[in-house]
Write a protein that holds these residues in place. Sequence first.
Motif, PDB file in Angstrom:
ATOM      1  N   VAL A   1       2.203 -10.311  -6.140  1.00  0.00           N
ATOM      2  CA  VAL A   1       2.469  -9.049  -5.450  1.00  0.00           C
ATOM      3  C   VAL A   1       1.555  -7.986  -6.051  1.00  0.00           C
ATOM      4  CG1 VAL A   1       4.167  -7.257  -4.944  1.00  0.00           C
ATOM      5  CG2 VAL A   1       4.883  -9.661  -5.027  1.00  0.00           C
ATOM      6  N   VAL A   2       0.722  -7.395  -5.224  1.00  0.00           N
ATOM      7  CA  VAL A   2      -0.190  -6.346  -5.677  1.00  0.00           C
ATOM      8  C   VAL A   2       0.280  -5.018  -5.091  1.00  0.00           C
ATOM      9  CG1 VAL A   2      -2.567  -5.501  -5.697  1.00  0.00           C
ATOM     10  CG2 VAL A   2      -2.113  -7.974  -5.749  1.00  0.00           C
ATOM     11  N   VAL A   3       0.601  -4.071  -5.962  1.00  0.00           N
ATOM     12  CA  VAL A   3       1.022  -2.738  -5.519  1.00  0.00           C
ATOM     13  C   VAL A   3      -0.084  -1.763  -5.884  1.00  0.00           C
ATOM     14  CG1 VAL A   3       2.772  -0.940  -5.651  1.00  0.00           C
ATOM     15  CG2 VAL A   3       3.438  -3.343  -5.935  1.00  0.00           C
ATOM     16  N   LYS A   4      -0.585  -1.048  -4.874  1.00  0.00           N
ATOM     17  CA  LYS A   4      -1.677  -0.109  -5.165  1.00  0.00           C
ATOM     18  C   LYS A   4      -1.605   1.127  -4.273  1.00  0.00           C
ATOM     19  CE  LYS A   4      -5.092  -2.388  -2.170  1.00  0.00           C
ATOM     20  NZ  LYS A   4      -6.415  -3.028  -2.128  1.00  0.00           N
TER      21      LYS A   4
ATOM     22  N   SER B   1       0.849  -1.192   0.000  1.00  0.00           N
ATOM     23  CA  SER B   1       0.000   0.000   0.000  1.00  0.00           C
ATOM     24  C   SER B   1       0.885   1.243   0.000  1.00  0.00           C
ATOM     25  CB  SER B   1      -0.911   0.018   1.228  1.00  0.00           C
ATOM     26  OG  SER B   1      -1.595   1.261   1.310  1.00  0.00           O
ATOM     27  N   ILE B   2       0.847   1.972  -1.108  1.00  0.00           N
ATOM     28  CA  ILE B   2       1.627   3.208  -1.196  1.00  0.00           C
ATOM     29  C   ILE B   2       1.038   4.266  -0.264  1.00  0.00           C
ATOM     30  CG2 ILE B   2       2.275   5.108  -2.741  1.00  0.00           C
ATOM     31  CD1 ILE B   2       2.538   3.005  -4.963  1.00  0.00           C
ATOM     32  N   GLU B   3      -0.272   4.284  -0.143  1.00  0.00           N
ATOM     33  CA  GLU B   3      -0.918   5.257   0.742  1.00  0.00           C
ATOM     34  C   GLU B   3      -0.553   5.011   2.201  1.00  0.00           C
ATOM     35  OE1 GLU B   3      -5.395   6.847   2.005  1.00  0.00           O
ATOM     36  OE2 GLU B   3      -5.160   5.347   0.424  1.00  0.00           O
ATOM     37  N   ASP B   4      -0.584   3.751   2.621  1.00  0.00           N
ATOM     38  CA  ASP B   4      -0.305   3.414   4.023  1.00  0.00           C
ATOM     39  C   ASP B   4       1.182   3.279   4.321  1.00  0.00           C
ATOM     40  OD1 ASP B   4      -3.038   3.280   4.249  1.00  0.00           O
ATOM     41  OD2 ASP B   4      -3.128   1.084   4.264  1.00  0.00           O
ATOM     42  N   GLN B   5       1.997   3.105   3.272  1.00  0.00           N
ATOM     43  CA  GLN B   5       3.412   2.775   3.447  1.00  0.00           C
ATOM     44  C   GLN B   5       3.550   1.515   4.313  1.00  0.00           C
ATOM     45  OE1 GLN B   5       6.337   4.635   1.922  1.00  0.00           O
ATOM     46  NE2 GLN B   5       4.455   4.736   0.717  1.00  0.00           N
ATOM     47  N   LYS B   6       2.797   0.506   3.897  1.00  0.00           N
ATOM     48  CA  LYS B   6       2.791  -0.789   4.571  1.00  0.00           C
ATOM     49  C   LYS B   6       2.842  -1.909   3.540  1.00  0.00           C
ATOM     50  CE  LYS B   6       1.894   0.739   8.865  1.00  0.00           C
ATOM     51  NZ  LYS B   6       2.827   0.582  10.006  1.00  0.00           N
ATOM     52  N   VAL B   7       3.356  -3.039   3.973  1.00  0.00           N
ATOM     53  CA  VAL B   7       3.294  -4.266   3.183  1.00  0.00           C
ATOM     54  C   VAL B   7       2.452  -5.257   3.972  1.00  0.00           C
ATOM     55  CG1 VAL B   7       4.603  -6.256   2.352  1.00  0.00           C
ATOM     56  CG2 VAL B   7       5.468  -3.951   1.957  1.00  0.00           C
ATOM     57  N   TYR B   8       1.400  -5.748   3.333  1.00  0.00           N
ATOM     58  CA  TYR B   8       0.492  -6.683   3.986  1.00  0.00           C
ATOM     59  C   TYR B   8       0.705  -8.085   3.424  1.00  0.00           C
ATOM     60  CZ  TYR B   8      -1.884  -2.342   5.274  1.00  0.00           C
ATOM     61  OH  TYR B   8      -2.169  -1.089   5.759  1.00  0.00           O
ATOM     62  N   ILE B   9       0.968  -9.026   4.293  1.00  0.00           N
ATOM     63  CA  ILE B   9       1.019 -10.426   3.882  1.00  0.00           C
ATOM     64  C   ILE B   9      -0.393 -10.967   4.057  1.00  0.00           C
ATOM     65  CG2 ILE B   9       2.154 -12.651   4.173  1.00  0.00           C
ATOM     66  CD1 ILE B   9       4.042 -10.308   3.443  1.00  0.00           C
ATOM     67  N   LYS B  10      -1.046 -11.268   2.940  1.00  0.00           N
ATOM     68  CA  LYS B  10      -2.452 -11.664   2.954  1.00  0.00           C
ATOM     69  C   LYS B  10      -2.592 -13.185   2.936  1.00  0.00           C
ATOM     70  CE  LYS B  10      -4.457  -7.524   2.411  1.00  0.00           C
ATOM     71  NZ  LYS B  10      -5.545  -7.001   3.269  1.00  0.00           N
ATOM     72  N   ASP B  11      -3.666 -13.671   3.530  1.00  0.00           N
ATOM     73  CA  ASP B  11      -3.885 -15.121   3.576  1.00  0.00           C
ATOM     74  C   ASP B  11      -4.583 -15.659   2.334  1.00  0.00           C
ATOM     75  OD1 ASP B  11      -6.450 -14.175   3.874  1.00  0.00           O
ATOM     76  OD2 ASP B  11      -6.905 -15.339   5.684  1.00  0.00           O
TER      77      ASP B  11
END
Length: 205
Positions: free
Chosen positions: A202-205, A87-97
């Motif tokens: 990998v989804v970048v948004k 998430s570019i807005e959050d400046q986070k990387v989420y590992i999704k299940d």
Amino acid sequence: MIKKNVTISIIVGVVVLIAVGFGIISVNAKKAESVAVEQRIEKQKAAKIHKKELAIKKEKLNQWKHPSEKKDYPDLDKYKDAYIEVSIEDQKVYIKDGKDSNLYIMNAATGTKESPTPKGVFHIQNRGDSFYNPESKEGANYWTSFKDLGVYLFHSVPTDKEGKYDENEAHKLGERSSHGCVRLTIPDAKWVNTSVPDGMKVVVK
């Protein structure tokens, strides 16, 4: 007899005045002591708050050295549909299940507005231990490519040409500050490098 009574009255009056005076002094002393105790308690509270604020500030400054969460990294073997969301807005990387729930959340730093991290759907490609780019005068450890075979990467906070971490840049986690790659804390980058399989989405948004 009258003189004697007057003398006694004067003495009694003086004694009463002295007693009253001592009483006032005693009351004032107790009030002063109470105020002093309250002030001491307030100072102790302020000192504790200040100490806590310093600890939080220190922890934030050193976050690049530690895992982003105080729990174990997920076992991806248990989640066949797991993927990574940046998430570019959050400046986070989420590992999704794979079902839109977060297994782990990482602090990150993506590209600046002048050199943005590309948005879209990509997949994990090649990887390596470390690199150094003479043009940008920056390197990093634990790099994992997700686009253009080594161009756009997940990697640790930056290192200099001697391999030492650049603390000024390391403190920029949470800000758009990279040349387009996704910066992570050292342990987070190492985990991605050693645990995320080739081909993972990998989804970048």
